[in-house]
Design a protein around this motif. Sequence first.
Motif, PDB file in Angstrom:
ATOM      1  N   PRO A 201       0.840  -1.198   0.000  1.00 42.43           N
ATOM      2  CA  PRO A 201       0.000   0.000   0.000  1.00 42.43           C
ATOM      3  C   PRO A 201       0.876   1.248   0.000  1.00 42.43           C
ATOM      4  O   PRO A 201       2.015   1.232   0.488  1.00 42.43           O
ATOM      5  N   CYS A 202       0.345   2.346  -0.524  1.00 43.86           N
ATOM      6  CA  CYS A 202       1.138   3.566  -0.645  1.00 43.86           C
ATOM      7  C   CYS A 202       0.288   4.797  -0.377  1.00 43.86           C
ATOM      8  O   CYS A 202      -0.740   5.003  -1.015  1.00 43.86           O
ATOM      9  N   ALA A 257      -6.263   5.992   5.558  1.00 45.32           N
ATOM     10  CA  ALA A 257      -4.839   5.956   5.881  1.00 45.32           C
ATOM     11  C   ALA A 257      -3.955   6.359   4.707  1.00 45.32           C
ATOM     12  O   ALA A 257      -2.762   6.603   4.895  1.00 45.32           O
ATOM     13  N   LEU A 258      -4.513   6.444   3.504  1.00 42.11           N
ATOM     14  CA  LEU A 258      -3.699   6.678   2.310  1.00 42.11           C
ATOM     15  C   LEU A 258      -4.071   7.972   1.598  1.00 42.11           C
ATOM     16  O   LEU A 258      -3.841   8.106   0.400  1.00 42.11           O
ATOM     17  N   GLY A 304      -7.218   1.099   3.876  1.00 44.24           N
ATOM     18  CA  GLY A 304      -5.903   1.453   3.361  1.00 44.24           C
ATOM     19  C   GLY A 304      -4.911   0.311   3.431  1.00 44.24           C
ATOM     20  O   GLY A 304      -4.017   0.198   2.597  1.00 44.24           O
ATOM     21  N   GLY A 305      -5.082  -0.540   4.429  1.00 42.28           N
ATOM     22  CA  GLY A 305      -4.175  -1.672   4.590  1.00 42.28           C
ATOM     23  C   GLY A 305      -4.437  -2.799   3.620  1.00 42.28           C
ATOM     24  O   GLY A 305      -3.631  -3.733   3.513  1.00 42.28           O
ATOM     25  N   LEU A 326       3.219  -9.588  -0.188  1.00 44.40           N
ATOM     26  CA  LEU A 326       2.218  -8.530  -0.239  1.00 44.40           C
ATOM     27  C   LEU A 326       1.963  -8.067   1.196  1.00 44.40           C
ATOM     28  O   LEU A 326       1.807  -8.890   2.099  1.00 44.40           O
ATOM     29  N   VAL A 327       1.918  -6.770   1.414  1.00 45.14           N
ATOM     30  CA  VAL A 327       1.752  -6.238   2.759  1.00 45.14           C
ATOM     31  C   VAL A 327       0.297  -5.890   3.037  1.00 45.14           C
ATOM     32  O   VAL A 327      -0.336  -5.161   2.279  1.00 45.14           O
ATOM     33  N   LEU A 328      -0.225  -6.445   4.147  1.00 47.40           N
ATOM     34  CA  LEU A 328      -1.475  -5.980   4.747  1.00 47.40           C
ATOM     35  C   LEU A 328      -1.043  -4.984   5.811  1.00 47.40           C
ATOM     36  O   LEU A 328      -0.618  -5.367   6.898  1.00 47.40           O
ATOM     37  N   SER A 329      -1.124  -3.693   5.512  1.00 46.58           N
ATOM     38  CA  SER A 329      -0.365  -2.715   6.297  1.00 46.58           C
ATOM     39  C   SER A 329      -1.032  -2.241   7.575  1.00 46.58           C
ATOM     40  O   SER A 329      -0.366  -1.645   8.430  1.00 46.58           O
ATOM     41  N   GLY A 330      -2.346  -2.477   7.736  1.00 44.52           N
ATOM     42  CA  GLY A 330      -2.994  -2.007   8.955  1.00 44.52           C
ATOM     43  C   GLY A 330      -4.355  -2.638   9.166  1.00 44.52           C
ATOM     44  O   GLY A 330      -4.984  -3.130   8.223  1.00 44.52           O
TER      45      GLY A 330
END
Length: 343
Positions: A201-202, A257-258, A304-305, A326-330
């Motif tokens: 995510p970015c 979040a993004l 966002g995550g 792959l990132v699950l960021s939150g």
Amino acid sequence: MLALHANPSPSIRHSLLGEIKVPVFHDVEQAAQRIRDHIRRTPLLRSPVLDEIAGARIWLKAENLQVTGSFKARGAFNALLSMSPEQRSRGVIAYSTGNHGQAIAWAAKQLNTKASIVMPSDAPKNKILGALKQGAEVRQYDRRHESREAIGMQLLAETGGTLIPPGDHPDVLAGQGTVILEAIADLQRETQEGLGNFITPCGGGGLAAGSSLVLNALSPSTRIFAVEPAGFDDTVRSLASGRRESNAAGSQSICDALQAVTPAELPYEINRRALTGAVAVCDAEVAAAIRFALEQLHVLVEPGGCVALAAILAGKLALHGGNTILVLSGGNIDMPVLETMLR
């Protein structure tokens, strides 16, 4: 992907903050040692269903299970732990749409430091309350008419504390890079094959930038992709134009979040050379990914995550059969928002 050594400059000149060091891989290694007793080593999740959809083997780095509920704890702790006790005694200031603020508040409490967090008034209530519960002072602002950066600089002048922005800080970026450093170490125990893709995510670009420092050093052939919400696709457009682009005023997305206005300057200096590409996903695709994570992975991920997962499910990225992280960021989702997605 163009190697990072294509630009040997050790620093950039930031428009507000002056000279800023550009971090390197060694900084990430140091960050990992510094923060290891303060953060959680999050697992790599697997899903045969997702592998079949993607046509590749995917490992999902579950930073939604991180302390404070997002990867932001890594950069927050590294930034505070890199300060001297005398610096910490004067307090810290951060501006954030939510997760960075919560992380700074949490880290500051653990290290007996005062924190002031600048957050938009329309940020999810659970994220505002999360910072308040850690004892931080929260200054809310109208993101349509006020600048969080200007407010942060004002608080800096008033308090004499240290500003820790979510993207434009080398220690924050180095801390975020520990996400992929940790993931690669765990992945090597499962497979000896090369890592084909990394998808993140970015928002401001800090996670992508910190991660690229690691990948350039340890797996330079890995393709790096950033995923943004539709309407906040400033990195997508910046990579295409070759300069930092801004999002249109009034853009809306469930991915709170993004919602960066433009790529942060320090991450963009790294990402413009390191990213293979960037794509955007719409709210409906994100909602579908949240439901997939609940049903197939049995984890709760915030909008966002979940954008990187959404990009795979929506067929936005061709993985060419390569092993993928792959990132699950939150995972800090407001319950009323979640309810609307489960109907």
